[in-house]
Design a protein around this motif. Structure first.
Motif, mmCIF file in Angstrom:
data_model
loop_
_atom_site.group_PDB
_atom_site.id
_atom_site.type_symbol
_atom_site.label_atom_id
_atom_site.label_comp_id
_atom_site.label_asym_id
_atom_site.label_seq_id
_atom_site.Cartn_x
_atom_site.Cartn_y
_atom_site.Cartn_z
ATOM 1 N N TYR A 356 2.127 -4.368 -1.750
ATOM 2 C CA TYR A 356 2.843 -2.976 -1.918
ATOM 3 C C TYR A 356 2.075 -2.495 -3.355
ATOM 4 O O TYR A 356 1.306 -2.869 -3.814
ATOM 5 N N THR A 357 2.418 -1.023 -3.278
ATOM 6 C CA THR A 357 1.467 -0.469 -3.607
ATOM 7 C C THR A 357 2.896 0.597 -3.793
ATOM 8 O O THR A 357 3.568 1.043 -3.364
ATOM 9 N N SER A 360 2.173 7.390 -4.200
ATOM 10 C CA SER A 360 1.554 7.782 -5.373
ATOM 11 C C SER A 360 1.911 8.877 -6.259
ATOM 12 O O SER A 360 1.555 10.046 -6.791
ATOM 13 N N GLN A 374 0.295 -4.117 -15.783
ATOM 14 C CA GLN A 374 -0.294 -4.701 -15.180
ATOM 15 C C GLN A 374 -1.243 -4.529 -16.146
ATOM 16 O O GLN A 374 -2.241 -5.904 -15.954
#
Length: 433
Positions: A356-357, A360, A374
């Motif tokens: 999953y991202t 944007s 992260q």
């Protein structure tokens, strides 16, 4: 978003609304694991300014479209303490069939929740998260760093602070500089049913001073080889007391609700706001009148440490009319890309599903929050968030709520650090009786 202490019993009828989002409508009887036919399932949710009724109805409709035969009846908790409300409903024989972000402790051991299989959990980043006796009863779909420190960049500039603090000594120096300029350093709330909101400085201090070197410390408390009165824990508590004693936390703010606490930060009533990552979504959706930055609560050495919790997903009652269909629907809800994107936009979620991202077009505060998380993952700097742990090492039921009440006394000077630690040990013993 985190849970809160339950406000009181509310009749189920007053909190239930029918959401017609799939075919069907007749409850099946006795089909515990058939996965076939038509069934009506109750789904316990909660509402916040970020996660409103429209958000839930749209998400439910998307999941139901993927699981024919299921109709969902939405049950809305009277406050964000869905665990407390689930307990009330269970006591009256009305435990919902599906629940989101309900602590499985107690329910799982009593056989009231259905465990998920390894195959059902294969797409999750942390499939063993919050396991109880080796079984997972809540889909671990979302990671929430808590706390991070969101800050008013204009206030920092006014106090001559050029960059976020790197060490705890820097944090204290920045707080002193802010106070010298007539700016309240920290916005901390926790009034009414929202006492949990006062816990963030303590969660941060335990993370940097206890869990960073002893990541399984709470497990030692569980097996009796450690106590809250141990120096390593009490010294972390003392840091929180010292912040208040120095005048860096306004005691008046401790009476504010969670919503009022956020509004106080928006209204320039403090420069730093220790809060969960979900604030990023709020800050981007409704930008305050100043630029917002974010940093991790600093350790003494400057080593990055970031408390976080992974879980928060759906659980299924073992007594649901059709357990197999209920689990299938829960997975459809949790794995739907639009639902996940909506959760990211609405609540600043950091999705813990493989591949999953985030969208944007997320805003700057979320992107900074996500990047910081992260960075912590890459550095191996993520630790458990004290009092929010799940599974076998979770605090006994009710102890987190008592801890939040004790933090009020700690910050107002009614309890010393040693007294607070002793209080926690006492509450632990009572809960285990």
């Amino acid at each position: 978003m985190r849970r809160t202490v339950v406000r009181g019993a509310v009749a189920l009828a007053a909190a239930t609304a029918l959401v017609g989002c799939a075919a069907g409508g007749s409850s099946s009887s006795g089909g515990q694991a058939s996965g076939k036919g038509k069934v009506t399932l109750t789904f316990l949710t909660f509402e916040t300014p970020n996660l409103n009724a429209a958000y839930w109805k749209a998400a439910i409709a998307r999941a139901s479209a993927k699981v024919p035969g299921v109709t969902i009846k939405m049950v809305v908790s009277p406050n964000t303490d869905r665990t407390g409300y689930a307990k009330q409903l269970d006591a009256s024989g009305q435990l919902p069939d599906i629940m989101i972000a309900v602590n499985p402790q107690g329910f799982a051991q009593a056989g009231k929740f259905a465990p998920f299989t390894a195959g059902e959990l294969q797409d999750f980043v942390s499939p063993d998260s919050n396991a109880i006796n080796g079984k997972v009863y809540q889909l671990p779909y979302n990671t929430q760093p808590e706390p991070l420190v969101y800050y008013n960049k204009a206030d920092f500039a006014a106090a001559g602070i050029a960059a976020p603090p790197k060490t705890y000594a820097d944090l204290l120096a920045d707080a002193k500089a802010l106070k010298a300029k007539g700016i309240n350093p920290f916005v901390v709330g926790g009034g009414g049913a929202d006492t949990w909101a006062d816990m963030f400085p303590l969660i941060a201090a335990v993370g940097t001073d206890v869990y960073a070197d002893n990541p399984k410390w709470l497990g030692k408390r569980v097996d009796g080889s450690a106590k809250f009165t141990d120096p390593v824990f009490t010294n972390a508590v003392a840091k929180v007391a010292a912040l208040s004693q120095a005048g860096y936390v306004d005691p008046v703010g401790l009476s504010r609700s969670y919503a009022d606490d956020e509004q106080a930060f928006r209204d320039h009533k403090g420069a730093m706001y220790p809060m969960g990552s979900w604030f990023a979504a709020s800050a981007d959706a409704k930008k305050p009148g100043f630029d917002v930055g974010v940093f991790a609560w600093p350790s003494d050495s400057g080593k990055l440490v970031l408390p976080a919790y992974t879980g928060g997903g759906l659980s299924v009652s073992s007594k649901a009319p059709d357990v197999a269909l209920a689990k299938k629907w829960a997975l459809a809800f949790m794995e739907d890309k639009q639902n996940l994107d909506a959760s990211v936009r609405a609540d600043g979620s950091i999705i813990a599903l493989k591949g999953y991202t985030p969208p944007s077009n997320m805003g700057p505060v979320y992107n900074a929050t996500y990047a910081l998380y992260q960075q912590a993952v890459a550095a191996g700097a993520v630790v458990d968030a004290f009092s929010i742990e799940g599974g076998d090492i979770a605090l006994p039921p009710g102890v987190a709520d008592k801890a939040a009440i004790g933090v009020q006394d700690l910050m107002t000077g009614k309890k010393t650090a040693a007294q607070f630690s002793s209080f926690l040990d006492q509450q632990w013993a009572k809960a285990k009786q």
